[in-house]
Design a protein around this motif. Structure first.
Motif, mmCIF file in Angstrom:
data_model
loop_
_atom_site.group_PDB
_atom_site.id
_atom_site.type_symbol
_atom_site.label_atom_id
_atom_site.label_comp_id
_atom_site.label_asym_id
_atom_site.label_seq_id
_atom_site.Cartn_x
_atom_site.Cartn_y
_atom_site.Cartn_z
ATOM 1 N N LYS A 273 0.941 -1.202 0.112
ATOM 2 C CA LYS A 273 -0.001 -0.005 0.012
ATOM 3 C C LYS A 273 0.703 1.240 -0.214
ATOM 4 O O LYS A 273 0.470 2.082 -0.636
ATOM 5 C CB LYS A 273 -0.905 0.141 1.202
ATOM 6 C CG LYS A 273 -1.875 -1.104 1.078
ATOM 7 C CD LYS A 273 -2.872 -0.955 2.228
ATOM 8 C CE LYS A 273 -4.084 -1.833 2.005
ATOM 9 N NZ LYS A 273 -3.544 -3.364 2.471
ATOM 10 N N PHE A 274 1.972 1.467 0.682
ATOM 11 C CA PHE A 274 2.589 2.608 0.923
ATOM 12 C C PHE A 274 4.080 2.539 0.942
ATOM 13 O O PHE A 274 4.849 1.381 1.039
ATOM 14 C CB PHE A 274 2.535 3.219 2.331
ATOM 15 C CG PHE A 274 0.959 3.395 2.717
ATOM 16 C CD1 PHE A 274 0.197 4.428 2.198
ATOM 17 C CD2 PHE A 274 0.276 2.440 3.711
ATOM 18 C CE1 PHE A 274 -0.977 4.655 2.587
ATOM 19 C CE2 PHE A 274 -0.996 2.502 4.043
ATOM 20 C CZ PHE A 274 -1.814 3.703 3.639
ATOM 21 N N GLY B 206 6.024 10.664 -0.977
ATOM 22 C CA GLY B 206 5.524 9.398 -0.651
ATOM 23 C C GLY B 206 4.478 8.806 -1.642
ATOM 24 O O GLY B 206 4.302 9.351 -2.637
ATOM 25 N N VAL C 266 1.493 6.170 -2.498
ATOM 26 C CA VAL C 266 0.155 5.484 -2.173
ATOM 27 C C VAL C 266 -0.270 4.388 -3.261
ATOM 28 O O VAL C 266 -0.572 5.066 -4.543
ATOM 29 C CB VAL C 266 -0.905 6.236 -1.696
ATOM 30 C CG1 VAL C 266 -2.245 5.469 -1.395
ATOM 31 C CG2 VAL C 266 -0.397 7.206 -0.615
ATOM 32 N N ASN C 267 -0.451 3.207 -3.081
ATOM 33 C CA ASN C 267 -0.800 1.945 -4.049
ATOM 34 C C ASN C 267 -2.371 2.068 -4.145
ATOM 35 O O ASN C 267 -2.972 1.485 -3.238
ATOM 36 C CB ASN C 267 -0.152 0.980 -3.708
ATOM 37 C CG ASN C 267 -0.585 -0.004 -5.088
ATOM 38 O OD1 ASN C 267 -1.076 0.258 -6.078
ATOM 39 N ND2 ASN C 267 -0.194 -1.219 -4.955
ATOM 40 N N HIS D 267 1.261 9.797 -5.858
ATOM 41 C CA HIS D 267 2.589 10.305 -5.138
ATOM 42 C C HIS D 267 2.564 11.811 -4.963
ATOM 43 O O HIS D 267 2.210 12.598 -5.714
ATOM 44 C CB HIS D 267 3.874 9.865 -6.086
ATOM 45 C CG HIS D 267 3.998 10.491 -7.341
ATOM 46 N ND1 HIS D 267 4.399 11.808 -7.717
ATOM 47 C CD2 HIS D 267 3.211 10.131 -8.702
ATOM 48 C CE1 HIS D 267 4.638 11.913 -8.960
ATOM 49 N NE2 HIS D 267 3.677 10.914 -9.401
#
Length: 393
Positions: free
Chosen positions: A63-64, A95, A97-98, A117
């Protein structure tokens, strides 16, 4: 200044690589178009081609994650603009995030993904014409974007990155003119890239598609392990029966059992020999031990095609030995309520009972009932719980 940026970035990349031992590393390589959102002097317009980036990404889980992103833009005048040339360099920590994992794309697609991102870093603008600004214009940069993905295979993923960059304290315009709003924050630059993500881990797959592939493999491997354990236990029980000193010739019975239940002649409903006499008790023991069961699909009471032979084995044995009676015990897996499992297991036993009666076995020699949920198997091997077992007497 460029050497300081690149040195700091690669030092940080090396730190991450040595500090972690996960297989979720990947590299993003892309390039494409750019468009200046602000900070161009009137009379100047940019050519939209000439940008690229490379990102070294680490996903903490599916996820992250974090990405170190290096970007480059080459600005030149288009055919309607006064001439100018400038180079832009950027380094940022972002950062990631998926969204594929969070929004559960795996329930409807195996190929498409989506990343978000955002991050911050530093950038420098070096104008070389019409006026060379020397050491360059250093500024802060904050960027955010979306990255649609298309999985080519386990190692390679094609992506389209849509990225917007906000600059702070940009003193010069991209054409070299003075930026009168250099303290203002706005969307200064927009990049559109197409590129390739390459997984660097030992599993040859990034974390972006972990949910889809890894869990499926885990389930398959767990079911295979359960089957292997069942076969091992069956072999041990057969060895115990063969090693008993009393009773008939065990090797002869096993040979007869193979001939009777495996090597059938041209008529699939007939068997090459009839097992009688003292061998009957031994074969009864094998049948009662659960080596031959009748299996069913989820929430079904129709016999699986692969289990029809099991019903035929019992029918033939009872026809050869008229004094033998049988209890048929149905079972269900743990999915469902207790009442539902009780009814389903009884219906499965009744289905086998009906087939045997139709095949010529007297109803007085048969009984059936539902045993409900089979709690002797694990959740991973629940397909073995959907069955009917035999108890001969």
């Amino acid at each position: 200044m460029k050497k300081i940026y690149f040195g700091a970035v690669f030092t940080l990349m090396s730190f991450f690589a040595s500090a972690q031992d996960y297989d979720h590393w990947s590299i993003d390589i892309g390039g494409g178009l750019h468009q200046v959102g602000s900070a161009l002097t009137p009379g100047f317009a940019e050519n939209i081609f000439g940008q690229g980036h490379i990102g070294y990404r680490y996903m903490f889980n599916e996820k992250f994650g974090l990405r170190l992103d290096l970007g480059y833009n080459s600005f030149t005048a288009n055919e309607t603009s006064q001439p100018f040339t400038s180079n832009y360099y950027r380094a940022s920590l972002e950062g990631v995030v998926n969204l594929r994992s969070i929004l559960k794309f795996d329930t409807w697609t195996k190929r498409f993904g989506l990343l978000f991102h955002a991050g911050a870093g530093a950038a420098t603008l070096n104008v070389t014409a019409p006026v060379n600004n020397g050491s360059g214009d250093v500024m802060y940069a904050m960027n955010f974007g979306l990255t649609p993905q298309f999985k080519l295979n386990d190692r390679f993923t094609l992506f389209l990155d849509l990225n917007s960059i906000i600059h702070f304290y940009q003193e010069n315009n991209f054409d070299g003119g003075k930026n009168v709003d250099w303290r203002e924050s706005n969307i200064s630059l927009m990049n559109t890239s197409i590129g390739l993500n390459i997984a660097l881990g030992k599993n040859r797959q990034s974390a972006d598609f972990y949910v889809e592939d890894e869990i499926e493999d885990k389930i398959v491997n767990t079911e295979l392990d359960a089957i292997k354990k069942r076969l091992n236990n069956a072999e041990k029980e057969i060895e115990i029966l063969k090693s008993k000193e009393s009773g008939p010739n065990k090797d002869l019975v096993l040979t007869e059992l193979d001939e009777r239940y495996v090597k059938r002649d041209e008529n699939p409903n007939r068997y090459s020999s009839v097992v009688t006499g003292s061998n009957v008790d031994f074969i009864r023991e094998l049948l009662n031990s659960g080596y031959i069961n009748v299996y069913f699909d989820v929430n079904k009471d129709e016999i699986q095609k692969g289990s029809l032979n099991s019903v035929n084995y019992l029918k033939q044995f009872m026809m050869d030995n008229p004094s033998v009676s049988a209890d048929l015990i149905g079972y269900a897996d743990e999915t469902g309520t207790a009442d539902r499992n009780k009814t389903l297991s009884q219906n499965r036993a009744k289905r086998v009972y009906d087939v045997l009666v139709a095949a010529g076995i007297s109803p007085s020699r048969l009984s059936y009932f539902g045993g409900g949920e089979d709690k002797t198997v694990t959740e991973e091997a629940r397909q073995f719980a959907r069955k009917v077992t035999f108890k001969l007497r």
